[in-house]
Scaffold this motif. Structure first.
Motif: not given
Length: 495
Positions: A438-441, A431-433, A364-366
Motif C-alpha cells: 500500500v505504501g509502495e515502499v 501486515q508488513a507485506a 496461507v497469507a496473501s
C-alpha cells in the motif's frame, strides 16, 4: 413515517461501521436488520470458523515442539471446542451488539427492509406491520451475500449444509463430503478432519485456485496427511439423500457416500428481495459502485461490503464502510468529494492490496497480486521464492518447520505488488507485506527495515537478499512469463 439522514439496510459489521462513521460525522442513522445484529461474520463465518480451527492448530503446534509434545496426553476435546465456539458467537445472541448500537447513537429497526422509492425504504416488521423510512441524504445497502448452491442434479432438493450449518454444528458427523475448492472448503476440511470426521473434499479444479499455485499444492498435501480424501479435477454430477446420508456421483463414475454434505462453491448477493426493481435495478445481481461506494446513476444509493463484489472479506467490507460513512457525511455537509481531495476516504485499496488469510494447516497469507495475475495485467515482474523453514525464527518456532514465501516485484518501479506466505502461523507476517504494498515502499528502503532475530520476520531479509543475488545478473520478464527462484539459498549462519 420516520426520517433519517442515512438508512442502512443490513446490520452486519459493515452496516454498523457505515452508520457509526456517519453519526460521527454529525448525521442521524438507522440500521434495518431482520436477523442478528452483527451479521454473518459474528455468528456464522469469521468468528465461529476460526474458533473451530484454533484448538486443533494449537494442539498441532505444541506437538511439533519437543518438551511440549511430551506433555500432551490426550486428543482434541471436540465438545470443549464447540463450547468455545458458542462463547465466541455469544450463543447466537445479539444483545451486546444492540447495546453498542444504542450507545453509538444509532437507531435500530427490526424487520426486512425494501427500497420502495427514491430515498425511501419500507420495513416489514416481525409482527407483520409496515414502517416507512425516508432518507434525507443516503440509503446504504450492506446486506451481504449468501452461500451459492450450484445447479447440480438433486443438490438443492437434498438440503446440504452451507457454511452456516458447518460453523454452527451441534454434533460432529462421522463423515463429511465437501463440494468446493476455495477457502471455506479447505478450512472446514481442516476443522472436521481434526474432529475425527472422515472428510472427502471434491473439487472440480485445484485447491485455492486464485492464489499462487504452491499455496494450493501445500494445503492439498497437508490435508491428505491429515486423512482427508482430496479429489481434484472431479466434477459432481448428481446428489441424492437417503436414510443413511448423502451420495455424490461424480463425472468419473464414482459414488461418494457421507453422513453430511457441505457445499462451499462461492457466494451470491443478497439483493433478490430488496425492491431494486422499483428504481430500475435488477434483483439478484451484484451492485456495482465507484470508489466512494456509490452506485452509478444514483446520488443517494451506496452498496458496501460483499453486496458490491469488490472483495468478499469482512475486513475489506469494514474498510469500505469507513470510507462510505465518511463520504456520505461529507456530501451531506456540502463537501465536494474526489479521489484527489479525499484519498483517505476512498476505497482504492480494494483493487490491488487485499490481504487474506486462509486458516488451514499450513496457513496461507496473501496480499496483492499473484505473479500470474500481475503479468496478465501488464506488469513486468520478478517473483522471488524462499523456504521459510530456513529462517532461524521458524526453526525455533517448530521443529521441522516447512513453509514458502514469495514476493512479486514490479521491476519498473522496484516495489512489491504481491506477497504470499504458506506455513504455520504466517498470518502475522501479512501486515508488513500489506504496508509495503500500500505504501509502495521502494526495495532500497526496505533494506533498512531490519527484522528482529530470531523471528520469522527475518524472511523479509532473505527475500531481499535473494532478489539482490538475482539482480547481479538480471532476469527481467516479458509480460508472458515469470522468473521464479527455483533453488533458494539457505539462510546464512548467525554472524
Amino acid at each position: 413515517m420516520q426520517e433519517y439522514d442515512l438508512i442502512v439496510l443490513g446490520g452486519g459489521a459493515v452496516g454498523e461501521n457505515i452508520a457509526d462513521r456517519a453519526v460521527q460525522g454529525g448525521l442521524s442513522a438507522v440500521i434495518v436488520e431482520h436477523e442478528l445484529l452483527g451479521g454473518e461474520c459474528s455468528y456464522w463465518a469469521c468468528m465461529p470458523s476460526k474458533a473451530l480451527l484454533r484448538s486443533s492448530a494449537a494442539l498441532r503446534a505444541a506437538r511439533s515442539v519437543p518438551g511440549a509434545a511430551e506433555a500432551i496426553t490426550g486428543d482434541l476435546d471436540v465438545a470443549a471446542v464447540l463450547a468455545r465456539r458458542d462463547a465466541f458467537t455469544s450463543h447466537w445472541s445479539d444483545a451486546g451488539q444492540v447495546s453498542w448500537v444504542k450507545s453509538a447513537g444509532i437507531d435500530l429497526v427490526r424487520g426486512h427492509g425494501r427500497i420502495s422509492g427514491i430515498r425511501e425504504v419500507t420495513v416489514t416488521t416481525p409482527n407483520g406491520g409496515t414502517l416507512m423510512l425516508v432518507a434525507r441524504h443516503a440509503v446504504a445497502v450492506s446486506t451481504g451475500s449468501d452461500a451459492y448452491v450450484p445447479d447440480i442434479d438433486g443438490l438443492r432438493d437434498a438440503r446440504p449444509w452451507t457454511s452456516r450449518e458447518a460453523t454452527s454444528v451441534r454434533e460432529v458427523p462421522r463423515s463429511l463430503a465437501i463440494i468446493g475448492g476455495g477457502v471455506v472448503a479447505a478450512e472446514m476440511a481442516t476443522a472436521y478432519a481434526a474432529f475425527g470426521t472422515l472428510v472427502t473434499l471434491i473439487s472440480r479444479g485445484t485447491l485455492l485456485a486464485g492464489m499462487e499455485p504452491f499455496a494450493g499444492e501445500r494445503v492439498t498435501e497437508a490435508l491428505r496427511e491429515q486423512g482427508v480424501d482430496v479429489l481434484l479435477g472431479t466434477e459432481p454430477v448428481r446428489v441424492s439423500r437417503g436414510e443413511s446420508g448423502f451420495t455424490v456421483e461424480t463425472s468419473a463414475g464414482d459414488a461418494i457416500g457421507a453422513e453430511q454434505l457441505l457445499v462451499a462453491t462461492g457466494r451470491t448477493p443478497r439483493t433478490t428481495d430488496l425492491g431494486l426493481e422499483t428504481i430500475g435495478l435488477t434483483p439478484g445481481q451484484w451492485l456495482d459502485t465507484d470508489d466512494t461506494l456509490r452506485v452509478p446513476g444514483f446520488d443517494w444509493l451506496y452498496a458496501v461490503g460483499d453486496v458490491n463484489h469488490r472483495a468478499l472479506l469482512t475486513h475489506q467490507g469494514k474498510y469500505q464502510a469507513r470510507a462510505a460513512g465518511d463520504v456520505i457525511a461529507a456530501r451531506a455537509n456540502g463537501t465536494v468529494v474526489s479521489d484527489a481531495a479525499w484519498g483517505a476516504h476512498v476505497a482504492s485499496a480494494d483493487h490491488a492490496a487485499v490481504p487474506q488469510v486462509t486458516f488451514t494447516d499450513p496457513e496461507v497469507a496473501s496480499v496483492g497480486l499473484t505473479a500470474d495475475a500481475a503479468i496478465a495485467v501488464g506488469y513486468r515482474v520478478r517473483a522471488v521464492d524462499y523456504e521459510i523453514g530456513w529462517v532461524a525464527g521458524a526453526s525455533v518456532h517448530a521443529d521441522g518447520y516447512r513453509g514458502q514465501a514469495r514476493m512479486v516485484v514490479d521491476e519498473d518501479r522496484s516495489v512489491i505488488i504481491g506477497a504470499t506466505f504458506v506455513g504455520p502461523d504466517v498470518a502475522e507476517l501479512l501486515q508488513a507485506a500489506t504496508l509495503a504494498i500500500v505504501g509502495e515502499v521502494p526495495l532500497a528502503r526496505l533494506w533498512h527495515a531490519v527484522p528482529a532475530y530470531p523471528t520469522m520476520s527475518e524472511i523479509w531479509l532473505r527475500l531481499l537478499e535473494t532478489y539482490g543475488r538475482q539482480s547481479a545478473s538480471p532476469r527481467l520478464l516479458a509480460p508472458e512469463r515469470t522468473a521464479v527462484t527455483s533453488e533458494p539459498v539457505p539462510a546464512a549462519p548467525v554472524r
